[in-house]
Enzyme design. Structure first.
Site, PDB file in Angstrom:
ATOM      1  N   ASN A   8       0.853  -1.178   0.000  1.00 34.17           N
ATOM      2  CA  ASN A   8       0.000   0.000   0.000  1.00 34.17           C
ATOM      3  C   ASN A   8       0.895   1.237   0.000  1.00 34.17           C
ATOM      4  OD1 ASN A   8       0.799   0.500   2.702  1.00 34.17           O
ATOM      5  ND2 ASN A   8      -0.929  -0.672   3.506  1.00 34.17           N
ATOM      6  N   ASP A  62      -6.402  -7.786   0.612  1.00 36.56           N
ATOM      7  CA  ASP A  62      -6.329  -9.237   0.413  1.00 36.56           C
ATOM      8  C   ASP A  62      -7.055  -9.637  -0.869  1.00 36.56           C
ATOM      9  OD1 ASP A  62      -5.053  -9.414   2.910  1.00 36.56           O
ATOM     10  OD2 ASP A  62      -6.952  -9.701   3.961  1.00 36.56           O
TER      11      ASP A  62
END
Length: 493
Positions: free
Chosen positions: A205, A278
């Site tokens: 991220n 995920d």
């Protein structure tokens, strides 16, 4: 298989096998309502009315792989406590076997518990062991990896830093990848540790990317920063592809020897969505294993993440949901009056309208990269699509290869594209008069003098931008290569 046919890749997922290794955990949601404060302290009292126990971390990644249609093996380590049993139950409820989940006596299974009042999360408390697993657990895990490797198409590493993926496990991944390369996607807090694994892709991220780069926190111009540092991210991680997720700003995907590609997120008001990373990782790995080129794989991953963001809690994206999301019927404006109404609403919110047009007959990497760049010039991208009759006049007999309906639905799967409208004329001048774009974009093989549309755009106060095409990418070239492959062999006396 066409790179633009995203639903065909989703269909392929059912034939794939994936291995997920990492930190399996339990996500707990305690939900209720709060109408008063405690007399003991100035804190709300929540009358809990429901509890949900969901697979988290690597377990959530494995559950998403299964929901997308692929067969999955999960390799992880948990304790011998109540939470471990709840993880196993949650996996079973989602069709994922827990046979590869090792039990380590004395270890505390990691759990994240959230207390919610209505739609508002009030607090999260975590528990669980974060130290490295024992040598016995490590040996068992390594044996599981070696056994599952030969039968899988994709490997996803979901390393939250909670001690399951040890240096020896990472070394085993590198050894197995060297002997029998697979699509390997690494989603880890410490990506430097995986530099020698030979990863196909990494998925940090934005915050993790900054840590990797040693850069200070900078919330402004995030896309530009990652694009400028893309090659360094690849060098530091040893990966071929890096997909940096930017939450509400989508994701920026960098690839060796290719221009950066951006996907766009659709904002969701739900602050309770968890685990979208995920889902993104699971989908990206499967798409790459299915043979999708990187931009197409990124589009599928972003679409899947967008689906779970719109749900409550740690959620899944099914194959059917993903197919529907990339089909894109809602983007296709079948009449100009509807399009004008939509654009009027955008303008009321101060959004800049970008317009481009073309045949987009066989969607390839050049098209996708061009449209992604066009989107960056404003807020809303409208694509004018030549009708079948118009394509035939412009391109000659045998074109288009794909019908207007097919071309529109493939284009609609791209997150950069907001609205699509067809036109029958040889030029989009009439359509531009209806759209009145702030920016008109064309490919770099044009000059302003070659575009009768340019004068119309500027009369309305808009600007004209010419973008370079990706080299060696053209629909005509692709069609010619297909014909060469399908042609019968020449007669040799």
């Amino acid at each position: 298989m066409s790179g633009g046919n995203l639903t065909a890749f989703v269909d392929t997922f059912a034939r794939l096998r994936a291995l997920v290794v990492g930190d399996a955990m339990l996500d707990v949601y305690l939900e209720g309502e709060s109408t008063r404060l405690s007399a003991e302290a100035p804190v709300p009292i929540v009358a809990v009315s429901a509890r949900r126990d969901l697979p988290g971390g690597a377990a959530n990644t494995a559950a998403n792989v299964r929901a997308l249609g692929a067969t999955v093996t999960l390799a992880s380590v948990v304790g011998d406590d109540r939470e471990a049993g709840l993880v196993r139950d949650a996996l079973a409820g989602r069709g994922v076997s827990a046979d590869g989940v090792v039990t380590e006596p004395g270890r505390v299974t990691h759990a994240k518990s959230r207390i919610l009042s209505g739609a508002q999360m009030l607090v999260r408390f975590d528990q669980g062991s974060t130290g490295a697993v024992t040598s016995d657990s490590e040996e068992t895990l390594i044996a599981l990896l070696a056994d599952a490797w030969s039968g899988c198409n994709a490997v996803v590493v979901s390393d939250y830093g909670y001690g399951v993926v040890t240096p020896r496990v990472i070394a085993t991944l590198a050894e197995l990848q060297g002997l029998a390369p697979r699509v390997v996607l690494v989603d880890a807090k410490d990506l430097r540790a995986y530099r020698d694994v030979g990863a196909t892709a990494v998925k940090p991220n934005y915050s993790q990317a900054l840590v990797l780069l040693g850069e200070p926190v900078a919330e402004a111009r995030r896309v530009e920063l990652i694009a400028a540092e893309g090659e360094r991210i690849l060098e530091l991680t040893g990966a071929q592809v890096a997909a940096v997720t930017l939450d509400a700003e989508g994701a920026l995907v960098v690839e060796r020897g290719r221009p950066a590609y951006r996907t766009y997120a659709r904002r969701s008001p739900d602050s309770r969505a968890m685990g979208a990373g995920d889902t993104f990782a699971a989908t990206l790995a499967l798409a790459l294993a299915a043979g999708a080129h990187t931009p197409a794989a990124a589009e599928l991953a972003s679409a899947a993440a967008g689906i779970v963001v719109a749900k409550h809690g740690t959620a899944l994206c099914s194959a059917d949901e993903l197919r529907d999301a990339v089909a894109g019927e809602r983007k296709y404006a079948r009449d100009r009056e509807r399009l004008q109404a939509l654009l009027a609403a955008h303008r009321e919110h101060g959004r800049r309208i970008v317009f481009t047009n073309g045949c987009f007959d066989i969607l390839h990497r050049g098209h996708i990269t061009y449209l992604s760049r066009a989107k960056t010039l404003g807020d809303i991208l409208v694509v004018g699509l030549n009708s079948d009759e118009s394509v035939a006049r412009l391109k000659g007999p045998g074109r288009p290869v794909n019908t207007l309906e097919d071309r529109a639905h493939v284009l609609a799967a791209l997150s950069a594209v907001d609205h699509i409208v067809a036109f029958d004329e040889d030029t989009p001048v009439s359509l531009i008069e209806d759209v009145r774009p702030d920016v008109f974009v064309k490919g770099g093989d044009y000059t302003r003098e070659m575009l009768p549309e340019a004068r119309v755009v500027e009369e309305f106060g808009g600007t004209v931008q010419l973008l370079p095409y990706v080299e060696d990418r053209s629909t005509s070239g692709i069609i010619e290569r297909i014909r060469e492959v399908d042609a019968p062999p020449a007669y040799r006396p």
